[in-house]
Design an enzyme around this catalytic site. Sequence first.
Site, PDB file in Angstrom:
ATOM      1  N   PRO A  10       0.797  -1.213   0.000  1.00  0.00           N
ATOM      2  CA  PRO A  10       0.000   0.000   0.000  1.00  0.00           C
ATOM      3  C   PRO A  10       0.837   1.275   0.000  1.00  0.00           C
ATOM      4  O   PRO A  10       1.906   1.329   0.609  1.00  0.00           O
ATOM      5  CB  PRO A  10      -0.800  -0.105   1.308  1.00  0.00           C
ATOM      6  CG  PRO A  10       0.000  -1.001   2.179  1.00  0.00           C
ATOM      7  CD  PRO A  10       0.643  -1.987   1.244  1.00  0.00           C
ATOM      8  N   ASN A  11       0.310   2.249  -0.713  1.00  0.00           N
ATOM      9  CA  ASN A  11       0.860   3.611  -0.802  1.00  0.00           C
ATOM     10  C   ASN A  11       2.110   3.704  -1.677  1.00  0.00           C
ATOM     11  O   ASN A  11       2.600   4.816  -1.927  1.00  0.00           O
ATOM     12  CB  ASN A  11       1.140   4.192   0.603  1.00  0.00           C
ATOM     13  CG  ASN A  11      -0.110   4.235   1.453  1.00  0.00           C
ATOM     14  OD1 ASN A  11      -1.115   4.777   1.011  1.00  0.00           O
ATOM     15  ND2 ASN A  11      -0.089   3.638   2.630  1.00  0.00           N
ATOM     16  N   ARG A  18       4.940  11.017  -2.384  1.00  0.00           N
ATOM     17  CA  ARG A  18       4.791  10.745  -0.956  1.00  0.00           C
ATOM     18  C   ARG A  18       6.113  10.942  -0.215  1.00  0.00           C
ATOM     19  O   ARG A  18       7.106  10.290  -0.544  1.00  0.00           O
ATOM     20  CB  ARG A  18       4.367   9.268  -0.887  1.00  0.00           C
ATOM     21  CG  ARG A  18       4.327   8.668   0.455  1.00  0.00           C
ATOM     22  CD  ARG A  18       4.205   7.152   0.331  1.00  0.00           C
ATOM     23  NE  ARG A  18       4.028   6.588   1.627  1.00  0.00           N
ATOM     24  CZ  ARG A  18       4.363   5.350   1.944  1.00  0.00           C
ATOM     25  NH1 ARG A  18       4.872   4.530   1.040  1.00  0.00           N
ATOM     26  NH2 ARG A  18       4.174   4.927   3.151  1.00  0.00           N
ATOM     27  N   TYR A  23      11.382   8.846   0.891  1.00  0.00           N
ATOM     28  CA  TYR A  23      11.327   7.820  -0.161  1.00  0.00           C
ATOM     29  C   TYR A  23      11.932   8.263  -1.498  1.00  0.00           C
ATOM     30  O   TYR A  23      11.999   7.463  -2.427  1.00  0.00           O
ATOM     31  CB  TYR A  23       9.868   7.379  -0.378  1.00  0.00           C
ATOM     32  CG  TYR A  23       9.251   6.756   0.858  1.00  0.00           C
ATOM     33  CD1 TYR A  23       9.753   5.561   1.386  1.00  0.00           C
ATOM     34  CD2 TYR A  23       8.196   7.372   1.528  1.00  0.00           C
ATOM     35  CE1 TYR A  23       9.203   4.999   2.530  1.00  0.00           C
ATOM     36  CE2 TYR A  23       7.637   6.812   2.669  1.00  0.00           C
ATOM     37  CZ  TYR A  23       8.145   5.636   3.168  1.00  0.00           C
ATOM     38  OH  TYR A  23       7.606   5.068   4.293  1.00  0.00           O
ATOM     39  N   ASN A  74       8.137  -5.479  -1.290  1.00  0.00           N
ATOM     40  CA  ASN A  74       8.091  -4.335  -0.387  1.00  0.00           C
ATOM     41  C   ASN A  74       6.649  -4.267   0.113  1.00  0.00           C
ATOM     42  O   ASN A  74       5.777  -3.758  -0.580  1.00  0.00           O
ATOM     43  CB  ASN A  74       8.477  -3.038  -1.085  1.00  0.00           C
ATOM     44  CG  ASN A  74       8.480  -1.860  -0.121  1.00  0.00           C
ATOM     45  OD1 ASN A  74       7.943  -1.949   0.994  1.00  0.00           O
ATOM     46  ND2 ASN A  74       9.067  -0.756  -0.545  1.00  0.00           N
ATOM     47  N   ALA A  77       3.324  -0.800   4.734  1.00  0.00           N
ATOM     48  CA  ALA A  77       2.919  -0.861   6.143  1.00  0.00           C
ATOM     49  C   ALA A  77       2.459  -2.257   6.557  1.00  0.00           C
ATOM     50  O   ALA A  77       2.471  -2.570   7.753  1.00  0.00           O
ATOM     51  CB  ALA A  77       1.828   0.165   6.414  1.00  0.00           C
ATOM     52  N   HIS A  80       4.491  -4.476   8.985  1.00  0.00           N
ATOM     53  CA  HIS A  80       4.441  -4.344  10.439  1.00  0.00           C
ATOM     54  C   HIS A  80       3.127  -4.842  11.031  1.00  0.00           C
ATOM     55  O   HIS A  80       2.975  -4.843  12.248  1.00  0.00           O
ATOM     56  CB  HIS A  80       4.654  -2.875  10.821  1.00  0.00           C
ATOM     57  CG  HIS A  80       5.685  -2.182   9.994  1.00  0.00           C
ATOM     58  ND1 HIS A  80       7.002  -2.570   9.991  1.00  0.00           N
ATOM     59  CD2 HIS A  80       5.597  -1.168   9.081  1.00  0.00           C
ATOM     60  CE1 HIS A  80       7.683  -1.802   9.151  1.00  0.00           C
ATOM     61  NE2 HIS A  80       6.853  -0.952   8.577  1.00  0.00           N
ATOM     62  N   ASP A  87       1.673 -15.545   6.543  1.00  0.00           N
ATOM     63  CA  ASP A  87       1.202 -16.919   6.310  1.00  0.00           C
ATOM     64  C   ASP A  87       1.168 -17.250   4.814  1.00  0.00           C
ATOM     65  O   ASP A  87       1.499 -18.371   4.409  1.00  0.00           O
ATOM     66  CB  ASP A  87      -0.199 -17.109   6.907  1.00  0.00           C
ATOM     67  CG  ASP A  87      -0.182 -17.240   8.433  1.00  0.00           C
ATOM     68  OD1 ASP A  87       0.913 -17.323   9.014  1.00  0.00           O
ATOM     69  OD2 ASP A  87      -1.276 -17.266   9.028  1.00  0.00           O
ATOM     70  N   GLU A  98      12.809  -9.346   1.290  1.00  0.00           N
ATOM     71  CA  GLU A  98      12.025  -8.188   1.738  1.00  0.00           C
ATOM     72  C   GLU A  98      12.839  -6.915   1.464  1.00  0.00           C
ATOM     73  O   GLU A  98      14.019  -6.852   1.811  1.00  0.00           O
ATOM     74  CB  GLU A  98      11.758  -8.360   3.239  1.00  0.00           C
ATOM     75  CG  GLU A  98      11.049  -7.209   3.897  1.00  0.00           C
ATOM     76  CD  GLU A  98      10.899  -7.437   5.414  1.00  0.00           C
ATOM     77  OE1 GLU A  98      11.148  -8.585   5.889  1.00  0.00           O
ATOM     78  OE2 GLU A  98      10.559  -6.483   6.120  1.00  0.00           O
ATOM     79  N   HIS A 100      12.872  -2.601   1.697  1.00  0.00           N
ATOM     80  CA  HIS A 100      12.310  -1.310   2.111  1.00  0.00           C
ATOM     81  C   HIS A 100      13.198  -0.215   1.552  1.00  0.00           C
ATOM     82  O   HIS A 100      14.429  -0.293   1.671  1.00  0.00           O
ATOM     83  CB  HIS A 100      12.247  -1.190   3.629  1.00  0.00           C
ATOM     84  CG  HIS A 100      11.379  -2.242   4.235  1.00  0.00           C
ATOM     85  ND1 HIS A 100      10.013  -2.193   4.152  1.00  0.00           N
ATOM     86  CD2 HIS A 100      11.690  -3.398   4.858  1.00  0.00           C
ATOM     87  CE1 HIS A 100       9.518  -3.270   4.727  1.00  0.00           C
ATOM     88  NE2 HIS A 100      10.511  -4.028   5.154  1.00  0.00           N
ATOM     89  N   SER A 102      13.316   2.903   2.602  1.00  0.00           N
ATOM     90  CA  SER A 102      13.892   3.622   3.745  1.00  0.00           C
ATOM     91  C   SER A 102      14.514   2.627   4.727  1.00  0.00           C
ATOM     92  O   SER A 102      14.199   1.429   4.687  1.00  0.00           O
ATOM     93  CB  SER A 102      12.795   4.425   4.454  1.00  0.00           C
ATOM     94  OG  SER A 102      11.834   3.554   5.030  1.00  0.00           O
ATOM     95  N   ARG A 107      13.720   4.598  11.977  1.00  0.00           N
ATOM     96  CA  ARG A 107      12.461   5.345  12.006  1.00  0.00           C
ATOM     97  C   ARG A 107      11.670   4.970  13.278  1.00  0.00           C
ATOM     98  O   ARG A 107      12.245   4.472  14.237  1.00  0.00           O
ATOM     99  CB  ARG A 107      11.699   5.079  10.712  1.00  0.00           C
ATOM    100  CG  ARG A 107      12.489   5.549   9.466  1.00  0.00           C
ATOM    101  CD  ARG A 107      11.726   5.317   8.192  1.00  0.00           C
ATOM    102  NE  ARG A 107      10.490   6.090   8.155  1.00  0.00           N
ATOM    103  CZ  ARG A 107       9.498   5.857   7.280  1.00  0.00           C
ATOM    104  NH1 ARG A 107       9.642   4.882   6.374  1.00  0.00           N
ATOM    105  NH2 ARG A 107       8.408   6.585   7.288  1.00  0.00           N
ATOM    106  N   ARG A 111       7.901   0.597  13.222  1.00  0.00           N
ATOM    107  CA  ARG A 111       8.416   0.057  11.953  1.00  0.00           C
ATOM    108  C   ARG A 111       9.549  -0.941  12.180  1.00  0.00           C
ATOM    109  O   ARG A 111      10.117  -1.484  11.248  1.00  0.00           O
ATOM    110  CB  ARG A 111       8.921   1.180  11.050  1.00  0.00           C
ATOM    111  CG  ARG A 111       7.826   2.119  10.601  1.00  0.00           C
ATOM    112  CD  ARG A 111       8.345   3.149   9.610  1.00  0.00           C
ATOM    113  NE  ARG A 111       7.512   4.324   9.617  1.00  0.00           N
ATOM    114  CZ  ARG A 111       6.370   4.453   8.933  1.00  0.00           C
ATOM    115  NH1 ARG A 111       5.968   3.493   8.131  1.00  0.00           N
ATOM    116  NH2 ARG A 111       5.644   5.553   9.019  1.00  0.00           N
TER     117      ARG A 111
HETATM  118  C1  DQA Z   1       8.452   1.058   3.442  1.00  0.00           C
HETATM  119  C2  DQA Z   1       8.591   1.262   4.959  1.00  0.00           C
HETATM  120  C3  DQA Z   1       7.258   1.018   5.672  1.00  0.00           C
HETATM  121  O1  DQA Z   1       7.401   1.224   7.070  1.00  0.00           O
HETATM  122  C4  DQA Z   1       6.214   2.002   5.152  1.00  0.00           C
HETATM  123  O2  DQA Z   1       4.961   1.749   5.746  1.00  0.00           O
HETATM  124  C5  DQA Z   1       6.122   1.992   3.655  1.00  0.00           C
HETATM  125  C6  DQA Z   1       7.341   1.911   2.859  1.00  0.00           C
HETATM  126  C7  DQA Z   1       9.748   1.402   2.696  1.00  0.00           C
HETATM  127  O3  DQA Z   1       9.856   1.047   1.519  1.00  0.00           O
HETATM  128  O4  DQA Z   1      10.644   2.044   3.265  1.00  0.00           O
HETATM  129  O5  DQA Z   1       5.033   2.138   3.095  1.00  0.00           O
HETATM  130  O6  DQA Z   1       8.174  -0.311   3.202  1.00  0.00           O
END
Ligand code: DQA
Length: 151
Positions: A10-11, A18, A23, A74, A77, A80, A87, A98, A100, A102, A107, A111
């Site tokens: 998401p996002n 954003r 980012y 990635n 959120a 977390h 699962d 995985e 990220h 950032s 942070r 997170r």
């Molecule tokens: C993220 C880090 C997450 O904590 C955050 O909710 C994101 C982006 C990252 O790519 O740094 O949406 O996964």
Amino acid sequence: MTTLLVLNGPNLNMLGLRQPDVYGRETLADVQALCEQAASRQDLALEFHQTNHEGQMIDWIHQARGRVAGIVINPGAWTHTSLAIHDALIAAEVPVIEVHISNVHRREAFRHHSYVSLVAKAVLAGFGTHGYVLAIDHFARELRAQQGGDA
Ligand code: DQA
């Protein structure tokens, strides 16, 4: 051709707009182009998706089973919060890296815990969008080693 799957939660469709201080200015389309270039340099096929809907993400993870050689995820959120994605990744029985953008560990405390890290072979955080390329290159190297070639 061996396929890798890159999944974004998401996002991440808002990349570039954003929190650019966190980012960066690259868009998700820029990240997709980086991933496609990395895969093509390694002679790998690549599928790239983003969703804001957890059920859609879980369906893509299930559909990876027996079909792709690795998942680069990635989870945004959901990293977390989502036991369901944790699962699903176990059920898929596909190696997971995985990513990220950032460095989540410098942070907020919420997170610092990841449900996905528990099922990931590796975690990359804080490399910016280059983390995706590092993950693809790592899978390529492992696949070559499995096939008996030079790592
Ligand atoms: C993220 C880090 C997450 O904590 C955050 O909710 C994101 C982006 C990252 O790519 O740094 O949406 O996964």
